[in-house]
Design a protein around this motif. Sequence first.
Motif, PDB file in Angstrom:
ATOM      1  N   LEU A 242     -12.198  11.415  -4.374  1.00 24.79           N
ATOM      2  CA  LEU A 242     -12.365   9.968  -4.516  1.00 24.79           C
ATOM      3  C   LEU A 242     -13.153   9.619  -5.770  1.00 24.79           C
ATOM      4  N   PHE A 275     -13.756   5.217  -0.725  1.00 24.55           N
ATOM      5  CA  PHE A 275     -12.336   4.885  -0.590  1.00 24.55           C
ATOM      6  C   PHE A 275     -12.047   3.539  -1.247  1.00 24.55           C
ATOM      7  N   CYS A 280      -8.332   2.409  -2.669  1.00 27.82           N
ATOM      8  CA  CYS A 280      -7.574   2.519  -1.422  1.00 27.82           C
ATOM      9  C   CYS A 280      -7.458   1.129  -0.788  1.00 27.82           C
TER      10      CYS A 280
END
Length: 538
Positions: A242, A275, A280
Amino acid sequence: MKILFVATRKNCDVRDRELYEMDFMTELLGFKRSLLDLGLITVAACTPDDVEVAFHDEYIAPIDYDTDADLVAISAKTSAVARAYQVADEFRRRGKRVVMGGIHASLRPDEALEHVDYVVTGEAEHAWPQFVQSFRAGNAPKKTSASGFPEMDSIPVPAWDRVDYGEFLFHQIQSTRGCPFTCRFCSVPDISGQSFRFKPVEKIVEEIRAFPKTGFLRDRMKTLYFVDDNFLSRPQYTEDLLRALIPLHKSGELRGWSAETTLNVTNRPGLLELFAEAGCTTLIIGFESINEATLVAMDKRVNFCVDYQEALARIHNLGMSVVGNFIVGFDTDTLSVFKDILDFVNENRILYPFFSILTPMPGTKLHEDYKSAGRLDHFDWGLYDTRHVVFEPEHMTREQLLDGYCYLYREAYASEGALDRLEEFWALHRLRKSSWAENVFIRGKLRKYRGKVSPRFDWMIDEGVRRLKHGAGNTDISQLLYYLDAAHFVEYQDGFRSANFDANVALFEQWGLSSEEERNLLQRQWQRKSRSNRRSVG
């Protein structure tokens, strides 16, 4: 020597629909298909350099069986293998040699050999070049089995140059394989092993930067889907990945993306924030059931790591949406399961619920149990697609299970309640509003579909656009488009409803507790903690 890789349709009947193919949305946006066959195109990249490789996707164009290829390669999962067998039979009828790989052939190699000349079982990246060499030498065995599992850093970039990449809506990438969990309805550990394997982070970055460019507008519409069965494999690896994705997202190289994960993604401090910062937009989570008895019976104990509502609140508070996977038809499910799941979805604003009928797939503990007990109706693999009932349920009829499945999709996507849930999500959780240009573009595309499907679909378009214009919060036309695609799927599903559909729906919506046994079955996942606390206090 020339090898033709063929990605076949998922269904024998061209009129069949699969929700994940997003037929309506891809057509509206000008694409031919949502997702390419990543496994097949990855194996194609493993072919020796001195062998000519061609690739054909049946969703893009009809198959030309009069190919000059020396070998035809096909891959299929169980629900798609019936069509793959048809294609293989036709190639063989014309004198072509055919090899098959994939999940189903790996689990049922002798069955596959009734339709093909060769099978390659297991993860084929290392076994495939060996098979090709033996085929060229004229001594290829009928069965070639992969030895162990390939390390992820040895898996090449998929052969994207062999496909018409601009025709696919999603980018795809795989960062991990394997799964240590032993859910009874899942075959992943048998196919890919029970330990996680990781692709080096730097290689993931290279693959993302290597996605083919297909034009400014098409590239802006594409999003990335991590196909890992569990993106949260090892938390430290996930954090490292990430952090590497954050600069790609900030620079615009990586747009929004989605990944499948388990509920424990919400437990590690700071992980969800990573995230969100990495771009995301959607987490795909296998809830499977809201009932404790079902989760225990299916060995889905990872779902007890956090309360469902707590997990959803943490995700939504960061502006991410959830694809919630639910399965109906477990032996612990009663007629109340359909309304219970629907209420849970609406109350917690799960933006994209995805429903499946329990299907005992080959290679799973569930399949072996049902087969041993004589509970399977047949082995017509084309109906093992999670949209048909292939066994007698415990607490309802086959008809009621199928009607309940259709009822869930209708209420979740083609109803006023569905649009209410979408509008509530916009008001409470959406961080970005779709642009004026996006709104004009898609609304213009939608006009040509009015009057072409059904009055209900016209109402969904009109009411959805009305709420888009006047709704509170950051309204998003791309999310509305997903709802319209699902509503289009509901139109197809109407053909599967029984003559007693309305009567069965009345039962679903009125069913109440009738026994102590049922009350035990209906203990909720999130009630376990409170009961445990009461026991510890006592």
